[in-house]
Design a protein around this motif. Structure first.
Motif, PDB file in Angstrom:
ATOM      1  N   ARG A 166       0.824  -1.206   0.000  1.00  0.00           N
ATOM      2  CA  ARG A 166       0.000   0.000   0.000  1.00  0.00           C
ATOM      3  C   ARG A 166       0.863   1.263   0.000  1.00  0.00           C
ATOM      4  O   ARG A 166       0.552   2.247  -0.684  1.00  0.00           O
ATOM      5  CB  ARG A 166      -0.922   0.002   1.217  1.00  0.00           C
ATOM      6  CG  ARG A 166      -2.075  -1.000   1.119  1.00  0.00           C
ATOM      7  CD  ARG A 166      -2.820  -1.136   2.447  1.00  0.00           C
ATOM      8  NE  ARG A 166      -3.939  -2.053   2.322  1.00  0.00           N
ATOM      9  CZ  ARG A 166      -5.194  -1.681   2.130  1.00  0.00           C
ATOM     10  NH1 ARG A 166      -5.493  -0.389   2.057  1.00  0.00           N
ATOM     11  NH2 ARG A 166      -6.155  -2.571   2.014  1.00  0.00           N
ATOM     12  N   ALA A 169       2.124   1.796  -3.436  1.00  0.00           N
ATOM     13  CA  ALA A 169       1.061   2.307  -4.298  1.00  0.00           C
ATOM     14  C   ALA A 169       0.876   3.807  -4.108  1.00  0.00           C
ATOM     15  O   ALA A 169       0.718   4.562  -5.080  1.00  0.00           O
ATOM     16  CB  ALA A 169      -0.247   1.569  -4.011  1.00  0.00           C
ATOM     17  N   ALA A 177      -4.309   5.374  -5.703  1.00  0.00           N
ATOM     18  CA  ALA A 177      -4.377   4.610  -4.465  1.00  0.00           C
ATOM     19  C   ALA A 177      -5.661   4.922  -3.698  1.00  0.00           C
ATOM     20  O   ALA A 177      -6.262   4.027  -3.095  1.00  0.00           O
ATOM     21  CB  ALA A 177      -3.153   4.910  -3.599  1.00  0.00           C
TER      22      ALA A 177
END
Length: 293
Positions: A166, A169, A177
């Motif tokens: 994450r 991203a 995102a």
């Protein structure tokens, strides 16, 4: 040849500290597009925290988890309270905030702990180990192993963990995102927390050799920025390789180039960096793409 190998060993030991700090700088740069000039001061806070707990009688291996947890909290709080309000500001504003953090944390360290130097014994002991005629201390081996394990763990974290993916991203495209349900603010705070822990490891490893004092990480921070520039600010691998290379170059320059003792030896690795960046302006390992505007 034996003397050359000894200098390489010594350089790699010092280079591990540069590499850890450079890795921390790279993590924040990739996630937030900011060069954190206060990374060394945050590591100094961690070193003083370890010294304080040691002075209170805490076993070092019990104190370290507390120190690292405190470093993570400090990194996240700094991002939330001081960095996030200026996100999207001009480069000059970001540099000003980062510089203010350096000066502010250094001043806070002086207020809390004073300017007197302190010693912090390493947890790995001082036993000298020999491989032929090359000598390495147990502290050097243990410190280098600790740094290398942390570097490997960071790499695995970004490659395989959900939070790490994450964070990648967000660093690559924050708007996309958000569409995936990722909260960029939380991921950037996590990046600052992670970088603070990596920097704390560097401070902990450096402390037995440098002593604990407000200026202990100033030269390592300078070398860490040089390492990140050499490898590429956008490359974690490049930051690590750059730190190790600069440690070896500095050790060899100090030993084999007449008149380059002490800090003068730093001129050689910086000269090499200058030549490299003439050919590869974004560093040896960077693809030249900006993380964030």
């Amino acid at each position: 040849m034996i003397e050359l190998l000894q200098q390489v060993v010594n350089g790699l030991s010092t280079g591990c500290v540069y590499a850890a700090l450079a890795l921390a700088i790279s993590v924040i740069y990739q996630g937030a597009g900011i060069l954190n000039f206060a990374q060394g001061e945050m590591a100094t806070v961690a070193a003083y925290s370890a010294w304080s707990l040691d002075a209170l009688g805490w076993p070092m291996w019990a104190a370290l988890p507390v120190v690292f947890a405190g470093a993570a909290v400090l990194g996240a709080v700094i991002e939330r309270l001081l960095v996030r309000p200026v996100e999207g500001a001009s480069v000059l504003a970001l540099v000003t905030v980062s510089t203010a953090l350096l000066l502010g944390i250094n001043g806070l360290v002086t207020v809390l702990w004073g300017t007197d130097p302190h010693s912090l014994a390493g947890p790995f002991g001082t036993k000298a180990l020999s491989a032929g005629e090359v000598t390495v201390t147990s502290q050097q081996l243990g410190g280098a192993a600790t740094v290398l394990v942390v570097m490997a763990a960071v790499g695995l974290f970004f490659r395989f963990s959900d939070v790490g993916l994450r964070m990648k991203a967000v660093s690559q495209n924050a708007d996309s995102a958000v569409l995936l349900g990722i909260r960029p603010g939380r991921m950037r705070a996590a990046g600052w927390a992670l970088a603070a822990v990596v920097g704390a490891v560097a401070g902990f490893v450096a402390a037995p050799a440098t002593g604990v004092n407000p200026e202990m990480m100033q030269t390592p921070l300078l070398m860490a920025f040089a390492a990140a520039a050499l490898g590429g600010f956008g490359s974690r691998v490049g930051a690590v390789v750059g730190g190790l290379a600069l440690g070896v170059l500095t050790a060899l320059a100090a030993r084999y180039i007449p008149g380059l003792n002490g800090d003068l030896a730093l001129s050689v690795p910086f000269g090499v960096i200058f030549l490299v960046l003439l050919l590869r302006p974004h560093g040896l390992f960077s693809r030249g793409s900006a993380v964030r505007a």
